[in-house]
Write a protein that holds these residues in place. Structure first.
Motif, mmCIF file in Angstrom:
data_model
loop_
_atom_site.group_PDB
_atom_site.id
_atom_site.type_symbol
_atom_site.label_atom_id
_atom_site.label_comp_id
_atom_site.label_asym_id
_atom_site.label_seq_id
_atom_site.Cartn_x
_atom_site.Cartn_y
_atom_site.Cartn_z
ATOM 1 N N LYS A 65 -23.888 53.040 60.378
ATOM 2 C CA LYS A 65 -23.693 54.335 61.041
ATOM 3 C C LYS A 65 -24.809 55.263 60.597
ATOM 4 O O LYS A 65 -25.152 55.302 59.408
ATOM 5 N N PHE A 66 -25.374 56.000 61.554
ATOM 6 C CA PHE A 66 -26.495 56.886 61.238
ATOM 7 C C PHE A 66 -26.635 57.945 62.325
ATOM 8 O O PHE A 66 -26.111 57.801 63.427
ATOM 9 N N ASP A 67 -27.355 59.004 61.989
ATOM 10 C CA ASP A 67 -27.718 60.024 62.967
ATOM 11 C C ASP A 67 -29.120 59.719 63.473
ATOM 12 O O ASP A 67 -29.987 59.289 62.704
ATOM 13 N N ILE A 68 -29.337 59.921 64.771
ATOM 14 C CA ILE A 68 -30.648 59.720 65.383
ATOM 15 C C ILE A 68 -30.982 60.971 66.181
ATOM 16 O O ILE A 68 -30.101 61.555 66.825
ATOM 17 N N THR A 69 -32.237 61.391 66.110
ATOM 18 C CA THR A 69 -32.696 62.581 66.823
ATOM 19 C C THR A 69 -33.651 62.153 67.925
ATOM 20 O O THR A 69 -34.600 61.409 67.668
ATOM 21 N N VAL A 70 -33.391 62.622 69.146
ATOM 22 C CA VAL A 70 -34.245 62.312 70.290
ATOM 23 C C VAL A 70 -34.933 63.593 70.730
ATOM 24 O O VAL A 70 -34.275 64.582 71.056
ATOM 25 N N LYS A 71 -36.282 63.573 70.713
ATOM 26 C CA LYS A 71 -37.085 64.708 71.180
ATOM 27 C C LYS A 71 -38.221 64.152 72.016
ATOM 28 O O LYS A 71 -39.023 63.359 71.520
ATOM 29 N N GLY A 72 -38.271 64.557 73.272
ATOM 30 C CA GLY A 72 -39.324 64.069 74.164
ATOM 31 C C GLY A 72 -39.262 62.559 74.296
ATOM 32 O O GLY A 72 -38.225 62.005 74.664
ATOM 33 N N ASP A 73 -40.367 61.891 73.949
ATOM 34 C CA ASP A 73 -40.440 60.434 74.061
ATOM 35 C C ASP A 73 -40.327 59.741 72.705
ATOM 36 O O ASP A 73 -40.833 58.636 72.509
ATOM 37 N N THR A 74 -39.649 60.406 71.750
ATOM 38 C CA THR A 74 -39.519 59.868 70.391
ATOM 39 C C THR A 74 -38.080 59.985 69.898
ATOM 40 O O THR A 74 -37.424 61.001 70.118
ATOM 41 N N ALA A 75 -37.628 58.930 69.228
ATOM 42 C CA ALA A 75 -36.319 58.953 68.559
ATOM 43 C C ALA A 75 -36.559 58.603 67.096
ATOM 44 O O ALA A 75 -37.300 57.661 66.791
ATOM 45 N N THR A 76 -35.962 59.375 66.180
ATOM 46 C CA THR A 76 -36.167 59.140 64.750
ATOM 47 C C THR A 76 -34.839 59.102 64.002
ATOM 48 O O THR A 76 -33.884 59.780 64.377
ATOM 49 N N THR A 77 -34.827 58.306 62.945
ATOM 50 C CA THR A 77 -33.647 58.214 62.096
ATOM 51 C C THR A 77 -34.041 57.706 60.717
ATOM 52 O O THR A 77 -35.072 57.049 60.552
ATOM 53 N N THR A 78 -33.207 58.006 59.745
ATOM 54 C CA THR A 78 -33.305 57.436 58.406
ATOM 55 C C THR A 78 -31.891 57.056 58.006
ATOM 56 O O THR A 78 -30.970 57.861 58.148
ATOM 57 N N PHE A 79 -31.720 55.805 57.542
ATOM 58 C CA PHE A 79 -30.394 55.382 57.112
ATOM 59 C C PHE A 79 -30.493 54.272 56.082
ATOM 60 O O PHE A 79 -31.536 53.658 55.915
ATOM 61 N N LYS A 80 -29.388 54.068 55.368
ATOM 62 C CA LYS A 80 -29.327 53.043 54.326
ATOM 63 C C LYS A 80 -28.548 51.832 54.815
ATOM 64 O O LYS A 80 -27.605 51.969 55.592
ATOM 65 N N VAL A 81 -28.967 50.669 54.327
ATOM 66 C CA VAL A 81 -28.318 49.402 54.647
ATOM 67 C C VAL A 81 -27.936 48.729 53.343
ATOM 68 O O VAL A 81 -28.766 48.627 52.430
ATOM 69 N N ASP A 82 -26.685 48.281 53.231
ATOM 70 C CA ASP A 82 -26.221 47.539 52.061
ATOM 71 C C ASP A 82 -26.549 46.063 52.282
ATOM 72 O O ASP A 82 -25.893 45.377 53.065
ATOM 73 N N ILE A 113 -21.754 56.041 70.514
ATOM 74 C CA ILE A 113 -22.671 57.162 70.349
ATOM 75 C C ILE A 113 -21.915 58.452 70.620
ATOM 76 O O ILE A 113 -21.235 58.585 71.639
ATOM 77 N N ALA A 114 -22.037 59.397 69.689
ATOM 78 C CA ALA A 114 -21.411 60.712 69.853
ATOM 79 C C ALA A 114 -22.489 61.780 69.717
ATOM 80 O O ALA A 114 -23.248 61.784 68.747
ATOM 81 N N SER A 115 -22.564 62.672 70.693
ATOM 82 C CA SER A 115 -23.550 63.744 70.664
ATOM 83 C C SER A 115 -23.122 64.828 69.674
ATOM 84 O O SER A 115 -21.972 65.243 69.655
ATOM 85 N N LYS A 116 -24.095 65.270 68.866
ATOM 86 C CA LYS A 116 -23.863 66.386 67.945
ATOM 87 C C LYS A 116 -24.548 67.650 68.467
ATOM 88 O O LYS A 116 -24.480 68.687 67.836
ATOM 89 N N GLY A 117 -25.241 67.525 69.614
ATOM 90 C CA GLY A 117 -25.957 68.648 70.198
ATOM 91 C C GLY A 117 -27.412 68.675 69.775
ATOM 92 O O GLY A 117 -27.802 68.058 68.780
ATOM 93 N N ASN A 118 -28.237 69.375 70.540
ATOM 94 C CA ASN A 118 -29.660 69.537 70.263
ATOM 95 C C ASN A 118 -30.405 68.213 70.095
ATOM 96 O O ASN A 118 -31.314 68.103 69.260
ATOM 97 N N GLY A 119 -30.020 67.188 70.837
ATOM 98 C CA GLY A 119 -30.722 65.907 70.781
ATOM 99 C C GLY A 119 -30.380 65.044 69.584
ATOM 100 O O GLY A 119 -31.053 64.052 69.316
ATOM 101 N N THR A 165 -24.736 60.755 66.623
ATOM 102 C CA THR A 165 -24.230 59.861 65.588
ATOM 103 C C THR A 165 -23.996 58.510 66.253
ATOM 104 O O THR A 165 -23.281 58.415 67.248
ATOM 105 N N VAL A 166 -24.634 57.483 65.688
ATOM 106 C CA VAL A 166 -24.585 56.143 66.266
ATOM 107 C C VAL A 166 -23.848 55.199 65.320
ATOM 108 O O VAL A 166 -24.107 55.189 64.115
#
Length: 187
Positions: free
Chosen positions: A136-153, A112-118, A121-122
């Motif tokens: 590999k995908f980016d995930i956003t953490v805000k409050g009690d929620t984490a969200t992401t969208t990514f593709k899987v082959d 996990i690498a922080s890109k800042g502002n919650g 990159t995972v």
């Protein structure tokens, strides 16, 4: 000297407590995974449920995560009735996810690498049908929620049904190798 030693020990305990990782259990009933699979002639979308999971934090910084997905809950939501039942059955069959033999999939955060502002990159290991491959995908953490969208082959997990990369002359029966996941985790 004794007071200095006591202060040093107290400081060490305080710092150790702050640096300790905290596991936050994901509320499976409030979390969602939506999927989209595309083909030459259109697309289908649906849901699959999280069985269990947790996110690991050090302070407010995301440092890990592990999730189990209930593949038997895989459902198409863009169509109804007989066609939906047919598609759900095919997706659960051995051509695709083989949910009788492989009822769960697993995602484990590895890096996990922080890109800042919650935003992080995972790099994670995704296991589908007992085959593990990195995603590999980016995930956003805000409050009690984490969200992401990514593709899987899907072909990396042995799911090659109607893949244009493995079969010729499929024409409009070709199904894209990638499917997309949109995930919202409540913890």
């Amino acid at each position: 000297m004794k007071n200095l030693k006591t202060i040093a020990i107290a400081l060490f305990v305080a710092v150790s407590t702050i640096a300790t990782a905290q596991s936050k259990k994901v509320d499976a009933s409030k979390s969602t995974i939506n999927w989209v699979g595309k083909k030459v002639t259109g697309q289908h979308s649906g849901t699959v449920n999280i069985q269990s999971g947790n996110l690991i934090f050090k302070g407010k910084k995301l440092t890990g995560g592990t999730f189990v997905v209930d593949m038997t809950s895989l459902t198409a939501t863009d169509i109804k009735g007989e066609y939906a039942a047919k598609l759900d059955g095919h997706l659960k069959a051995d051509d695709f996810f083989g949910t009788d033999k492989y009822p769960t999939s697993k995602l484990v955060f590895k890096k996990i690498a922080s890109k800042g502002n919650g935003v992080y990159t995972v790099t994670a290991d995704l296991t589908i049908k007992d085959v593990t491959a990195p995603v590999k995908f980016d995930i956003t953490v805000k409050g009690d929620t984490a969200t992401t969208t990514f593709k899987v082959d899907r072909t990396k997990y042995g799911i090659k049904y109607n893949s244009g990369n493995f079969f010729e002359n499929l024409g409009d029966k070709t199904i894209n190798d990638d499917f997309e996941l949109t995930v919202s985790l409540k913890f």
